[in-house]
Motif scaffolding. Structure first.
Motif, PDB file in Angstrom:
ATOM      1  N   THR A   1      13.437 -30.754  39.671  1.00  0.00           N
ATOM      2  CA  THR A   1      13.560 -29.302  39.612  1.00  0.00           C
ATOM      3  C   THR A   1      14.664 -28.968  38.623  1.00  0.00           C
ATOM      4  O   THR A   1      15.794 -29.455  38.748  1.00  0.00           O
ATOM      5  N   LEU A   2      14.337 -28.147  37.633  1.00  0.00           N
ATOM      6  CA  LEU A   2      15.293 -27.675  36.639  1.00  0.00           C
ATOM      7  C   LEU A   2      15.567 -26.202  36.929  1.00  0.00           C
ATOM      8  O   LEU A   2      14.668 -25.359  36.835  1.00  0.00           O
ATOM      9  N   PHE A   3      16.792 -25.890  37.293  1.00  0.00           N
ATOM     10  CA  PHE A   3      17.155 -24.529  37.675  1.00  0.00           C
ATOM     11  C   PHE A   3      17.336 -23.668  36.420  1.00  0.00           C
ATOM     12  O   PHE A   3      18.030 -24.065  35.479  1.00  0.00           O
ATOM     13  N   LEU A   4      16.713 -22.478  36.425  1.00  0.00           N
ATOM     14  CA  LEU A   4      16.825 -21.538  35.309  1.00  0.00           C
ATOM     15  C   LEU A   4      17.585 -20.274  35.687  1.00  0.00           C
ATOM     16  O   LEU A   4      18.006 -19.531  34.806  1.00  0.00           O
ATOM     17  N   SER A   5      17.736 -20.001  36.968  1.00  0.00           N
ATOM     18  CA  SER A   5      18.545 -18.874  37.451  1.00  0.00           C
ATOM     19  C   SER A   5      19.921 -19.390  37.853  1.00  0.00           C
ATOM     20  O   SER A   5      20.048 -20.485  38.408  1.00  0.00           O
ATOM     21  N   GLU A   6      20.952 -18.594  37.588  1.00  0.00           N
ATOM     22  CA  GLU A   6      22.283 -18.949  38.041  1.00  0.00           C
ATOM     23  C   GLU A   6      22.366 -18.781  39.560  1.00  0.00           C
ATOM     24  O   GLU A   6      21.732 -17.889  40.125  1.00  0.00           O
ATOM     25  N   PRO A   7      23.120 -19.634  40.253  1.00  0.00           N
ATOM     26  CA  PRO A   7      23.138 -19.588  41.721  1.00  0.00           C
ATOM     27  C   PRO A   7      23.619 -18.258  42.287  1.00  0.00           C
ATOM     28  O   PRO A   7      23.204 -17.865  43.387  1.00  0.00           O
TER      29      PRO A   7
ATOM     30  N   VAL B   1      14.254 -18.689  39.676  1.00  0.00           N
ATOM     31  CA  VAL B   1      13.278 -19.177  38.698  1.00  0.00           C
ATOM     32  C   VAL B   1      13.631 -20.613  38.338  1.00  0.00           C
ATOM     33  O   VAL B   1      14.788 -20.912  38.021  1.00  0.00           O
ATOM     34  N   CYS B   2      12.644 -21.489  38.382  1.00  0.00           N
ATOM     35  CA  CYS B   2      12.864 -22.906  38.091  1.00  0.00           C
ATOM     36  C   CYS B   2      11.668 -23.478  37.333  1.00  0.00           C
ATOM     37  O   CYS B   2      10.563 -22.932  37.381  1.00  0.00           O
TER      38      CYS B   2
ATOM     39  N   LEU C   1       9.909 -14.320  32.621  1.00  0.00           N
ATOM     40  CA  LEU C   1       9.764 -13.168  33.514  1.00  0.00           C
ATOM     41  C   LEU C   1       8.921 -12.061  32.890  1.00  0.00           C
ATOM     42  O   LEU C   1       8.383 -11.211  33.600  1.00  0.00           O
ATOM     43  N   ASP C   2       8.797 -12.087  31.573  1.00  0.00           N
ATOM     44  CA  ASP C   2       8.021 -11.063  30.881  1.00  0.00           C
ATOM     45  C   ASP C   2       6.587 -11.525  30.663  1.00  0.00           C
ATOM     46  O   ASP C   2       6.061 -11.487  29.556  1.00  0.00           O
TER      47      ASP C   2
END
Length: 225
Positions: free
Chosen positions: A117-123, A169-170, A22-23
Protein backbone atom coordinates in the motif's frame (compact mmCIF):
# COMPACT_ATOMS: atom_id res chain seq x y z
CA UNK A 1 8.33 -9.40 7.14
CA UNK A 2 6.42 -6.14 7.46
CA UNK A 3 8.44 -3.19 6.18
CA UNK A 4 7.71 0.53 5.96
CA UNK A 5 9.57 2.29 3.13
CA UNK A 6 9.54 6.11 3.21
CA UNK A 7 9.89 8.36 0.22
CA UNK A 8 8.84 6.15 -2.67
CA UNK A 9 7.34 9.40 -3.95
CA UNK A 10 8.13 12.88 -2.67
CA UNK A 11 5.34 14.72 -0.86
CA UNK A 12 4.91 16.97 -3.92
CA UNK A 13 4.72 13.99 -6.29
CA UNK A 14 2.15 12.33 -4.03
CA UNK A 15 0.09 15.53 -3.85
CA UNK A 16 0.08 15.95 -7.64
CA UNK A 17 -0.89 12.31 -8.12
CA UNK A 18 -3.67 12.58 -5.57
CA UNK A 19 -5.07 15.74 -7.19
CA UNK A 20 -5.08 14.10 -10.63
CA UNK A 21 -6.78 10.97 -9.31
CA UNK A 22 -9.53 12.84 -7.50
CA UNK A 23 -10.50 14.67 -10.67
CA UNK A 24 -11.82 11.55 -12.39
CA UNK A 25 -14.52 8.87 -12.18
CA UNK A 26 -14.41 6.23 -9.43
CA UNK A 27 -16.29 2.91 -9.23
CA UNK A 28 -17.27 0.51 -6.47
CA UNK A 29 -14.18 -1.16 -5.02
CA UNK A 30 -15.84 -4.57 -5.13
CA UNK A 31 -14.89 -4.86 -8.84
CA UNK A 32 -11.52 -6.37 -7.88
CA UNK A 33 -12.60 -8.22 -4.73
CA UNK A 34 -13.00 -11.96 -4.40
CA UNK A 35 -16.24 -13.49 -3.12
CA UNK A 36 -15.30 -13.35 0.55
CA UNK A 37 -13.52 -9.98 0.58
CA UNK A 38 -16.28 -8.42 -1.53
CA UNK A 39 -18.65 -8.92 1.40
CA UNK A 40 -16.56 -6.64 3.65
CA UNK A 41 -15.18 -4.14 1.12
CA UNK A 42 -16.70 -0.66 1.18
CA UNK A 43 -14.57 1.77 -0.80
CA UNK A 44 -14.08 3.15 -4.30
CA UNK A 45 -11.34 2.64 -6.85
CA UNK A 46 -10.31 3.63 -10.33
CA UNK A 47 -11.21 1.14 -13.08
CA UNK A 48 -8.29 -1.08 -14.05
CA UNK A 49 -8.61 0.04 -17.68
CA UNK A 50 -8.47 3.73 -16.74
CA UNK A 51 -5.86 5.60 -18.80
CA UNK A 52 -5.08 7.81 -15.81
CA UNK A 53 -4.59 4.80 -13.55
CA UNK A 54 -2.17 3.24 -16.06
CA UNK A 55 -0.18 6.48 -16.38
CA UNK A 56 0.07 7.05 -12.64
CA UNK A 57 0.83 3.36 -12.10
CA UNK A 58 3.78 3.59 -14.47
CA UNK A 59 5.18 6.48 -12.44
CA UNK A 60 4.97 4.33 -9.31
CA UNK A 61 6.64 1.37 -11.03
CA UNK A 62 9.54 3.59 -12.15
CA UNK A 63 9.93 4.88 -8.59
CA UNK A 64 9.96 1.32 -7.22
CA UNK A 65 12.69 0.26 -9.64
CA UNK A 66 14.87 3.09 -8.36
CA UNK A 67 14.33 2.30 -4.68
CA UNK A 68 17.02 0.00 -3.32
CA UNK A 69 15.16 -0.83 -0.12
CA UNK A 70 12.08 -2.03 -2.02
CA UNK A 71 14.15 -4.04 -4.48
CA UNK A 72 16.13 -5.71 -1.68
CA UNK A 73 13.05 -6.56 0.39
CA UNK A 74 10.72 -7.66 -2.41
CA UNK A 75 13.16 -9.23 -4.91
CA UNK A 76 10.43 -8.64 -7.48
CA UNK A 77 9.92 -10.98 -10.39
CA UNK A 78 6.63 -9.41 -11.46
CA UNK A 79 4.65 -6.48 -10.08
CA UNK A 80 0.91 -6.12 -10.58
CA UNK A 81 0.11 -2.75 -12.22
CA UNK A 82 -0.79 -0.43 -9.32
CA UNK A 83 -4.46 0.19 -8.60
CA UNK A 84 -5.92 3.16 -6.71
CA UNK A 85 -8.59 3.34 -4.03
CA UNK A 86 -10.20 5.90 -1.76
CA UNK A 87 -12.11 5.67 1.49
CA UNK A 88 -14.48 8.35 2.79
CA UNK A 89 -17.81 8.72 4.54
CA UNK A 90 -17.30 5.71 6.81
CA UNK A 91 -15.76 3.51 4.11
CA UNK A 92 -13.79 0.54 5.36
CA UNK A 93 -12.45 -2.88 4.40
CA UNK A 94 -13.07 -5.68 6.88
CA UNK A 95 -10.84 -8.64 7.68
CA UNK A 96 -9.59 -10.45 4.59
CA UNK A 97 -6.61 -12.18 2.99
CA UNK A 98 -5.68 -11.17 -0.56
CA UNK A 99 -6.36 -13.57 -3.41
CA UNK A 100 -3.44 -15.93 -4.06
CA UNK A 101 -3.56 -15.43 -7.84
CA UNK A 102 -4.31 -12.22 -9.73
CA UNK A 103 -4.92 -11.88 -13.47
CA UNK A 104 -3.14 -9.08 -15.31
CA UNK A 105 -5.23 -8.19 -18.37
CA UNK A 106 -3.30 -9.19 -21.46
CA UNK A 107 -0.30 -10.39 -19.47
CA UNK A 108 -1.29 -13.62 -17.72
CA UNK A 109 -1.36 -14.38 -14.02
CA UNK A 110 0.70 -13.37 -11.02
CA UNK A 111 1.15 -15.14 -7.68
CA UNK A 112 0.71 -12.68 -4.82
CA UNK A 113 3.65 -13.17 -2.46
CA UNK A 114 3.69 -9.59 -1.16
CA UNK A 115 1.06 -6.89 -0.80
CA UNK A 116 1.86 -3.19 -0.86
CA UNK A 117 0.00 0.00 0.00
CA UNK A 118 1.42 3.36 -1.08
CA UNK A 119 -0.18 6.22 0.85
CA UNK A 120 -1.10 9.32 -1.20
CA UNK A 121 -3.03 11.27 1.47
CA UNK A 122 -1.24 12.83 4.42
CA UNK A 123 -2.26 11.21 7.73
CA UNK A 124 -3.64 14.48 9.12
CA UNK A 125 -6.04 14.81 6.15
CA UNK A 126 -8.32 12.04 7.38
CA UNK A 127 -9.45 10.32 10.57
CA UNK A 128 -9.49 6.55 10.85
CA UNK A 129 -8.36 4.61 7.79
CA UNK A 130 -5.57 2.74 9.56
CA UNK A 131 -4.29 -0.36 7.78
CA UNK A 132 -4.26 -3.13 10.39
CA UNK A 133 -2.03 -6.13 9.61
CA UNK A 134 -2.00 -9.25 11.78
CA UNK A 135 0.97 -11.55 12.21
CA UNK A 136 2.31 -13.88 14.89
CA UNK A 137 3.28 -10.86 17.01
CA UNK A 138 -0.21 -9.32 16.99
CA UNK A 139 -1.90 -6.49 15.08
CA UNK A 140 0.20 -3.72 13.52
CA UNK A 141 -1.37 -0.34 12.80
CA UNK A 142 -0.06 1.48 9.72
CA UNK A 143 -0.86 5.06 8.69
CA UNK A 144 2.03 6.65 6.80
CA UNK A 145 3.01 9.97 5.29
CA UNK A 146 2.07 10.56 1.66
CA UNK A 147 4.61 8.92 -0.64
CA UNK A 148 5.51 6.18 1.85
CA UNK A 149 4.80 2.49 1.33
CA UNK A 150 4.17 -0.55 3.51
CA UNK A 151 5.14 -4.00 2.23
CA UNK A 152 3.88 -7.18 3.89
CA UNK A 153 3.20 -10.87 3.14
CA UNK A 154 0.02 -11.43 1.16
CA UNK A 155 -0.80 -14.32 3.48
CA UNK A 156 -1.51 -11.78 6.25
CA UNK A 157 -4.99 -11.14 7.59
CA UNK A 158 -5.55 -7.38 7.29
CA UNK A 159 -8.20 -4.67 7.23
CA UNK A 160 -8.76 -0.91 6.86
CA UNK A 161 -10.61 0.81 9.68
CA UNK A 162 -13.53 3.18 8.84
CA UNK A 163 -12.62 6.63 7.59
CA UNK A 164 -14.79 8.90 9.74
CA UNK A 165 -13.58 12.25 8.39
CA UNK A 166 -11.74 13.37 5.26
CA UNK A 167 -10.54 11.13 2.47
CA UNK A 168 -7.89 8.40 2.31
CA UNK A 169 -6.35 7.86 -1.14
CA UNK A 170 -3.80 5.11 -1.77
CA UNK A 171 -2.24 3.01 -4.47
CA UNK A 172 -2.06 -0.74 -3.91
CA UNK A 173 -0.50 -3.65 -5.73
CA UNK A 174 1.01 -7.11 -5.36
CA UNK A 175 4.44 -8.59 -6.01
CA UNK A 176 5.45 -12.03 -7.20
CA UNK A 177 8.91 -12.42 -5.71
CA UNK A 178 11.89 -14.35 -7.03
CA UNK A 179 11.95 -15.93 -3.56
CA UNK A 180 8.54 -17.31 -2.68
CA UNK A 181 9.15 -18.11 0.99
CA UNK A 182 8.78 -15.13 3.35
CA UNK A 183 11.30 -16.50 5.86
CA UNK A 184 13.95 -16.92 3.17
CA UNK A 185 13.25 -13.42 1.78
CA UNK A 186 13.61 -11.96 5.27
CA UNK A 187 16.97 -13.67 5.82
CA UNK A 188 18.23 -12.39 2.47
CA UNK A 189 17.02 -8.88 3.25
CA UNK A 190 18.67 -8.86 6.69
CA UNK A 191 21.93 -10.14 5.19
CA UNK A 192 21.83 -7.55 2.41
CA UNK A 193 21.25 -4.70 4.90
CA UNK A 194 24.11 -5.99 7.06
CA UNK A 195 26.44 -6.05 4.04
CA UNK A 196 25.51 -2.45 3.15
CA UNK A 197 26.17 -1.23 6.70
CA UNK A 198 29.52 -3.02 6.89
CA UNK A 199 30.57 -1.69 3.49
CA UNK A 200 29.91 1.86 4.67
CA UNK A 201 32.19 1.24 7.65
CA UNK A 202 34.90 -0.92 6.13
CA UNK A 203 34.80 -0.43 2.37
CA UNK A 204 35.51 -3.51 0.24
CA UNK A 205 36.96 -5.60 3.06
CA UNK A 206 37.55 -9.26 2.19
CA UNK A 207 35.02 -10.33 4.83
CA UNK A 208 32.35 -8.26 3.06
CA UNK A 209 33.24 -9.85 -0.26
CA UNK A 210 32.76 -13.25 1.41
CA UNK A 211 29.37 -12.24 2.86
CA UNK A 212 28.29 -10.95 -0.53
CA UNK A 213 29.16 -14.34 -1.99
CA UNK A 214 27.06 -16.05 0.67
CA UNK A 215 24.14 -13.75 -0.16
CA UNK A 216 24.25 -14.56 -3.86
CA UNK A 217 24.69 -18.28 -3.27
CA UNK A 218 21.62 -18.30 -1.03
CA UNK A 219 19.69 -16.31 -3.60
CA UNK A 220 20.82 -18.73 -6.30
CA UNK A 221 19.59 -21.64 -4.16
CA UNK A 222 16.20 -20.14 -3.27
CA UNK A 223 15.23 -18.10 -6.34
CA UNK A 224 12.60 -19.37 -8.76
CA UNK A 225 12.93 -17.14 -11.86
Amino acid sequence: MLLQIPGILSSDEAARMRAALLDTTWVDGKVTAGHQSGRVKHNQQLPEDSKLAREQGQQILRALQGNGLFMSAALPQRVFPPLFNRYRGGGFFGNHVDNAIRHIPGAGQIRTDLSATLFLSEPEEYEGGELMIDDTYGAHQVKLKAGSLVLYPSTSLHRVTPVTHGERVCAFFWVQSLVRDDGQRTLLFDLDMSIHRLRQQLGDHEAIVAQTGIYHNLLRRWANP
